[in-house]
Write a protein that holds these residues in place. Structure first.
Motif, mmCIF file in Angstrom:
data_model
loop_
_atom_site.group_PDB
_atom_site.id
_atom_site.type_symbol
_atom_site.label_atom_id
_atom_site.label_comp_id
_atom_site.label_asym_id
_atom_site.label_seq_id
_atom_site.Cartn_x
_atom_site.Cartn_y
_atom_site.Cartn_z
ATOM 1 N N PHE A 1 6.524 8.533 -0.706
ATOM 2 C CA PHE A 1 7.280 7.324 -0.384
ATOM 3 C C PHE A 1 8.158 6.979 -1.591
ATOM 4 N N THR A 2 9.470 7.077 -1.420
ATOM 5 C CA THR A 2 10.329 6.888 -2.591
ATOM 6 C C THR A 2 11.419 5.835 -2.378
ATOM 7 N N VAL A 3 11.635 5.436 -1.115
ATOM 8 C CA VAL A 3 12.732 4.497 -0.821
ATOM 9 C C VAL A 3 12.189 3.306 -0.030
ATOM 10 N N CYS A 4 12.528 2.083 -0.460
ATOM 11 C CA CYS A 4 12.090 0.908 0.300
ATOM 12 C C CYS A 4 12.914 0.822 1.588
ATOM 13 N N PRO A 5 12.238 0.834 2.749
ATOM 14 C CA PRO A 5 13.001 0.802 4.000
ATOM 15 C C PRO A 5 13.649 -0.563 4.251
ATOM 16 N N VAL A 6 13.127 -1.611 3.627
ATOM 17 C CA VAL A 6 13.698 -2.952 3.825
ATOM 18 C C VAL A 6 14.997 -3.081 3.025
ATOM 19 N N HIS A 7 14.967 -2.636 1.762
ATOM 20 C CA HIS A 7 16.115 -2.847 0.878
ATOM 21 C C HIS A 7 16.952 -1.586 0.642
ATOM 22 N N ILE B 1 0.832 -1.213 0.000
ATOM 23 C CA ILE B 1 0.000 0.000 0.000
ATOM 24 C C ILE B 1 0.869 1.267 0.000
ATOM 25 N N ILE B 2 1.989 1.214 0.681
ATOM 26 C CA ILE B 2 2.849 2.382 0.842
ATOM 27 C C ILE B 2 3.439 2.847 -0.505
ATOM 28 N N TRP B 3 3.521 1.962 -1.466
ATOM 29 C CA TRP B 3 4.066 2.334 -2.778
ATOM 30 C C TRP B 3 3.105 3.238 -3.563
ATOM 31 N N PHE B 4 1.877 3.385 -3.064
ATOM 32 C CA PHE B 4 0.889 4.201 -3.778
ATOM 33 C C PHE B 4 1.033 5.691 -3.476
ATOM 34 N N TYR B 5 1.994 6.028 -2.609
ATOM 35 C CA TYR B 5 2.124 7.424 -2.184
ATOM 36 C C TYR B 5 3.358 8.080 -2.794
ATOM 37 N N TRP B 6 3.186 9.325 -3.269
ATOM 38 C CA TRP B 6 4.306 10.030 -3.907
ATOM 39 C C TRP B 6 5.381 10.396 -2.909
ATOM 40 N N LEU C 1 19.218 9.380 -0.598
ATOM 41 C CA LEU C 1 18.347 8.215 -0.360
ATOM 42 C C LEU C 1 18.083 8.047 1.137
ATOM 43 N N LEU C 2 19.162 8.147 1.919
ATOM 44 C CA LEU C 2 19.025 7.975 3.377
ATOM 45 C C LEU C 2 18.154 9.081 3.976
ATOM 46 N N MET C 3 18.328 10.310 3.454
ATOM 47 C CA MET C 3 17.534 11.435 3.966
ATOM 48 C C MET C 3 16.063 11.281 3.600
ATOM 49 N N ALA C 4 15.799 10.866 2.351
ATOM 50 C CA ALA C 4 14.408 10.660 1.915
ATOM 51 C C ALA C 4 13.775 9.563 2.766
ATOM 52 N N SER C 5 14.557 8.541 3.068
ATOM 53 C CA SER C 5 14.069 7.441 3.892
ATOM 54 C C SER C 5 13.758 7.941 5.310
ATOM 55 N N PHE D 1 12.976 11.028 6.093
ATOM 56 C CA PHE D 1 11.780 11.880 6.016
ATOM 57 C C PHE D 1 10.512 11.032 6.056
ATOM 58 N N GLN D 2 10.459 9.986 5.216
ATOM 59 C CA GLN D 2 9.209 9.220 5.135
ATOM 60 C C GLN D 2 8.933 8.448 6.442
ATOM 61 N N GLU D 3 10.024 8.051 7.095
ATOM 62 C CA GLU D 3 9.868 7.356 8.389
ATOM 63 C C GLU D 3 9.266 8.324 9.421
ATOM 64 N N TRP D 4 9.771 9.564 9.424
ATOM 65 C CA TRP D 4 9.265 10.588 10.349
ATOM 66 C C TRP D 4 7.801 10.921 10.050
ATOM 67 N N TYR D 5 7.498 11.099 8.761
ATOM 68 C CA TYR D 5 6.131 11.473 8.382
ATOM 69 C C TYR D 5 5.143 10.363 8.762
ATOM 70 N N LEU D 6 5.514 9.124 8.451
ATOM 71 C CA LEU D 6 4.638 7.990 8.730
ATOM 72 C C LEU D 6 4.384 7.846 10.232
ATOM 73 N N ALA D 7 5.460 7.951 11.014
ATOM 74 C CA ALA D 7 5.315 7.830 12.472
ATOM 75 C C ALA D 7 4.448 8.975 13.006
ATOM 76 N N SER D 8 4.626 10.186 12.444
ATOM 77 C CA SER D 8 3.856 11.351 12.900
ATOM 78 C C SER D 8 2.378 11.169 12.608
ATOM 79 N N VAL D 9 2.074 10.672 11.402
ATOM 80 C CA VAL D 9 0.674 10.483 11.011
ATOM 81 C C VAL D 9 0.040 9.414 11.905
ATOM 82 N N GLN D 10 0.805 8.365 12.190
ATOM 83 C CA GLN D 10 0.242 7.284 12.995
ATOM 84 C C GLN D 10 -0.062 7.729 14.426
#
Ligand code: ZN
Length: 350
Positions: free
Chosen positions: A125-131, A118-123, A180-184, A186-195
């Motif tokens: 979200f640009t970096v896979c946190p697993v890989h 589902i997370i791939w549907f968001y603009w 890449l690390l910075m974008a990752s 950012f998205q980690e911070w945004y996701l945690a904030s929204v949750q």
């Protein structure tokens, strides 16, 4: 089927088990091709009955009840498994074409049909946190088709792909990795904030709603992703960071007399995955997210406020426009809520 698979499936009413983070629509699609498609067919009928075009948006309580009955699951279990991160910058169904190829290859290796998260549907979200890989853009919205196309391009045009990587490493693979690390981050911070419905930067609680913070971020992104007037303005900062020397979406043929708005990035879709990734990396920096600043300034303990603000002012003043980018930005900030105007005053200063 081994004992552990049977046990985990038991938690999902004996249905095909969703992959962690799988999109509801993708799971439904896999279920329809599974050995026992009947419950999934009933769920697909529900979609039709309720006239739901996109199975990945919140539906009414009645429709949800209908789905749970069709699938033999509780509404709570469905909501918990297929929860949506947010509504911000969500791609419409026909534009959900970004995938982590390593995740898809992993699906294939685990003997299941490659499937969309589902997370791939968001603009944003640009970096896979697993890989740790930049999401890959394909022509298809179908994960299996995207994987086949990716592998075909890799074998037939491997030389082209490796050429791309080589060029990138020449111009500073380290910078690409940093972004890449910075974008990752950012998205980690945004996701945690929204949750948790609370935005915290450093130790400051922004005391603003999700929508209010998203409004500020959209305005900052409009500036970060703005286009240069070619050949009048200097090269876009992101083009410099990514070493893009040929034509790209950061270049416009409009003359500077066109004003300010036609050059702004008011629709994130105009840029490709590389550029979007760099935009969110810089957004994290300008918001002064400690992790992003730490990566950008290679491990300095405290974000260097002066340097970040200098870089931001450079973005606002690197081209002459009427009205100026700063004037546009200050005018937009009139719509921000008071706590955010106060916190982000450094973005508004001359
Ligand atoms: Zn991945």
């Amino acid at each position: 089927m081994n004992a552990s698979t049977m046990r985990s499936n038991a938690h999902f009413g004996g249905l095909l088990k969703p992959v962690p983070g799988e999109a509801f629509s993708a799971w439904l699609g896999r279920g329809l091709r599974a050995k026992s498609p009947a419950p999934f067919r009933r769920a697909a009928d529900c979609l039709e009955r309720w006239g739901i075009q996109d199975a990945n948006i919140p539906c009414s309580e009645e429709a949800l009840k209908d789905f749970s009955e069709a699938l033999g699951l509780t509404s709570e279990s469905l909501l918990r498994t297929f929860s949506l991160p947010s509504d911000w910058l969500k791609a419409p169904a026909e534009e959900r074409r970004q995938f982590c190829m390593a995740c898809l290859i992993n699906d294939f290796c685990c003997d299941r049909q490659p499937t969309s998260r589902i997370i791939w549907f968001y603009w944003w979200f640009t970096v896979c946190p697993v890989h740790g890989l930049l999401l890959y853009e394909e022509d298809s919205t179908s994960a299996p088709t995207a994987l086949v196309s990716f592998l075909r391009n890799l074998s037939f045009a491997g030389w082209r792909l490796s050429g791309r990587i080589e060029r990138r490493s020449n111009l500073g693979r380290d910078m690409f990795k940093r972004l890449l690390l910075m974008a990752s981050a950012f998205q980690e911070w945004y996701l945690a904030s929204v949750q948790r419905r609370t935005f915290i930067i450093g130790d400051v609680d922004l005391a603003a709603s999700v929508a209010e913070v998203e409004l500020v971020m959209a305005d900052v992104l409009a500036i970060i992703g703005k286009k240069r007037s070619y050949p009048v303005d200097q090269r876009s900062y992101i083009a410099q960071l990514l070493g893009i020397k040929s034509w790209c979406s950061l270049r416009s043929d409009l003359s500077p007399e066109a004003g300010c708005e036609p050059f702004l990035c008011l629709d994130i879709r105009e840029h490709n995955a590389d550029i979007r990734m760099a935009m969110f990396a810089l957004l994290g920096l300008f918001l002064k997210l400690p992790k992003c600043a730490h990566i950008w300034y290679l491990g300095q303990r405290e974000p260097n406020n002066w340097q970040i603000e200098h870089l931001w002012r450079g973005m606002l003043c690197d081209a002459v426009r009427v009205p100026s980018y700063l004037a546009w930005f200050q005018q937009r900030s009139g719509c921000w809520c008071a706590p955010l105007r106060a916190h982000f005053h450094y973005l508004l200063d001359r």
